[in-house]
Design a protein around this motif. Structure first.
Motif, short mmCIF file in Angstrom:
data_model
loop_
_atom_site.label_atom_id
_atom_site.label_comp_id
_atom_site.label_asym_id
_atom_site.label_seq_id
_atom_site.Cartn_x
_atom_site.Cartn_y
_atom_site.Cartn_z
N GLU A 166 16.37 -5.87 26.93
CA GLU A 166 17.61 -5.51 27.22
C GLU A 166 17.14 -4.82 28.67
OE1 GLU A 166 20.51 -6.35 26.51
OE2 GLU A 166 19.66 -7.58 24.93
N ALA A 167 17.95 -4.84 29.73
CA ALA A 167 17.73 -4.21 31.05
C ALA A 167 19.12 -3.82 31.55
CB ALA A 167 16.56 -4.83 31.92
N ARG A 168 19.08 -2.92 32.38
CA ARG A 168 20.33 -2.82 33.21
C ARG A 168 20.12 -3.24 34.81
NH1 ARG A 168 22.29 3.06 31.85
NH2 ARG A 168 23.99 2.50 33.10
N ALA A 169 18.70 -3.22 35.12
CA ALA A 169 18.55 -3.63 36.67
C ALA A 169 17.00 -3.98 36.70
CB ALA A 169 18.58 -2.29 37.50
N PHE A 170 17.02 -4.87 37.53
CA PHE A 170 15.64 -5.32 37.97
C PHE A 170 15.54 -5.31 39.58
CE2 PHE A 170 12.43 -8.71 39.41
CZ PHE A 170 11.21 -8.32 38.57
N SER A 171 14.29 -4.96 40.20
CA SER A 171 14.51 -4.72 41.61
C SER A 171 13.07 -5.60 42.07
CB SER A 171 14.52 -3.35 42.21
OG SER A 171 13.56 -2.53 41.68
N LEU A 172 13.14 -6.09 43.38
CA LEU A 172 12.09 -6.36 44.20
C LEU A 172 12.38 -6.44 45.65
CD1 LEU A 172 12.00 -10.09 44.47
CD2 LEU A 172 13.75 -9.23 42.81
N HIS A 173 11.04 -6.38 46.35
CA HIS A 173 11.23 -6.73 47.89
C HIS A 173 11.09 -8.08 48.05
CE1 HIS A 173 10.19 -2.44 47.01
NE2 HIS A 173 10.88 -2.18 48.14
N LEU A 174 11.45 -8.48 49.26
CA LEU A 174 11.05 -9.84 49.43
C LEU A 174 9.60 -9.99 49.89
CD1 LEU A 174 14.26 -11.11 51.88
CD2 LEU A 174 13.36 -11.86 49.65
N HIS A 175 9.13 -8.98 50.68
CA HIS A 175 7.80 -8.99 51.40
C HIS A 175 6.88 -9.02 50.00
CE1 HIS A 175 8.24 -4.31 51.69
NE2 HIS A 175 7.67 -4.85 50.49
N GLU A 176 7.14 -8.68 49.00
CA GLU A 176 6.15 -8.90 47.66
C GLU A 176 5.92 -10.28 47.42
OE1 GLU A 176 6.82 -5.38 44.37
OE2 GLU A 176 8.84 -5.80 45.35
N LEU A 177 6.74 -11.14 47.75
CA LEU A 177 6.38 -12.43 47.43
C LEU A 177 5.76 -13.33 48.45
CD1 LEU A 177 10.31 -13.13 46.34
CD2 LEU A 177 8.48 -12.99 44.88
N VAL A 178 5.29 -12.50 49.51
CA VAL A 178 4.38 -13.33 50.69
C VAL A 178 3.01 -12.47 50.42
CG1 VAL A 178 3.99 -13.19 53.02
CG2 VAL A 178 6.32 -13.10 52.03
N ALA A 179 2.13 -13.71 50.20
CA ALA A 179 0.71 -13.39 50.30
C ALA A 179 0.11 -13.07 51.68
CB ALA A 179 -0.03 -14.67 49.85
N GLY A 180 -1.11 -12.28 51.75
CA GLY A 180 -1.49 -12.10 52.95
C GLY A 180 -1.88 -10.54 53.18
N ASP A 181 -1.26 -9.72 54.15
CA ASP A 181 -1.50 -8.41 54.56
C ASP A 181 -0.52 -7.65 53.80
OD1 ASP A 181 -2.59 -6.32 55.75
OD2 ASP A 181 -1.42 -6.89 57.55
N ALA A 182 -0.85 -7.59 52.58
CA ALA A 182 0.30 -6.70 51.66
C ALA A 182 -0.10 -5.62 51.39
CB ALA A 182 0.27 -7.39 50.31
N GLY A 183 0.94 -4.46 50.95
CA GLY A 183 0.45 -3.01 50.83
C GLY A 183 1.32 -2.36 51.89
#
Ligand SMILES: [Zn+2]
Length: 238
Positions: A166-183
């Motif tokens: 069960e959850a009330r919210a889930f969040s993400l950033h689009l840039h997390e879905l892009v490989a490469g220069d992350a962080g």
């Protein structure tokens, strides 16, 4: 009750590039459609034109994530007010009816709620149930960590097993879905590498797991009751 699906739309990890917007956004919209899931995309106002084609016509909601993604507790009050008003103006000019706001970095200056109502917002998705707390079903299974893509990535390969029932919210950033220069850009190099861990293919797999598990129960923020600006829940940071 629905689970608010929150997607932050900004440049990649505080850099100038927009691979998240150009590469990940259309693919994410297709994934959500496949499983009957809907989201609120909190878009940085300066990028209104970049998302107009992909997000116009629904079924998703578009909210404001500020105008420039500056932290609102680091600017003057007038600048903060301008961020709220101008981002909403630009998103509405691009064709979206904007009701919600989500503060960049979840940093909320004192008096933000009043400024948001003045600027015409109905709710603040940086408030309340999104942060960690022991009794909060927005946390990972059995824990105090927030249920979001960042923690699923960082805890990988355990991450997928920690998805709560069960959850009330889930969040993400689009840039997390892009490989490469992350962080995140401002972090020292070793921390930045850790923070970018699992970006790209692994992140897609984790998001696919969440979206397929919850399907149509994932809904825009305006459809869940805890998100009204009148909430007296304490401000939280993430
Ligand atoms: Zn952000």
């Amino acid at each position: 009750m629905g689970i608010a699906l929150i997607v932050d739309v900004e440049s990649d990890w505080g850099r100038d590039s927009l691979r998240g917007v150009h590469e990940a956004l259309p693919r994410l919209v297709a994934l959500l459609e496949r499983f009957g899931a809907r989201a609120t995309f909190f878009v940085v106002g300066e990028l209104a034109g970049e998302v107009a084609e992909t997000l116009s016509g629904g079924p998703h909601e578009v909210g404001s994530h500020g105008l420039t993604h500056r932290a609102l507790d680091r600017v003057t009050r007038d600048e903060a007010r301008f961020e709220l008003v101008e981002s909403r103006r630009r998103l509405e000019a691009a064709g979206f009816a904007v009701e919600g706001f989500r503060a960049p970095f979840l940093r909320r200056p004192a008096g933000l709620s009043a400024m948001l109502s003045e600027a015409g917002y109905a709710y603040d998705a940086s408030l309340g149930a999104l942060g960690p707390s022991l009794s909060n079903p927005a946390t990972l299974r059995g824990g105090v960590l927030p249920f979001n893509l960042t923690w699923l990535r960082l805890l990988d390969p355990l991450g997928a097993r920690l998805v709560p029932r069960e959850a009330r919210a889930f969040s993400l950033h689009l840039h997390e879905l892009v490989a490469g220069d992350a962080g995140w850009r401002d972090l020292p190099a070793p921390l930045r590498r850790l923070h970018g861990r699992g970006a790209g293919a692994r992140a897609w797999s984790l998001v696919g797991h969440v979206v397929s598990a919850f399907g149509p129960r994932l809904v825009p923020c305006r459809e869940v009751p805890w998100s009204a600006t009148s909430s007296s829940a304490p401000a939280r940071r993430a």
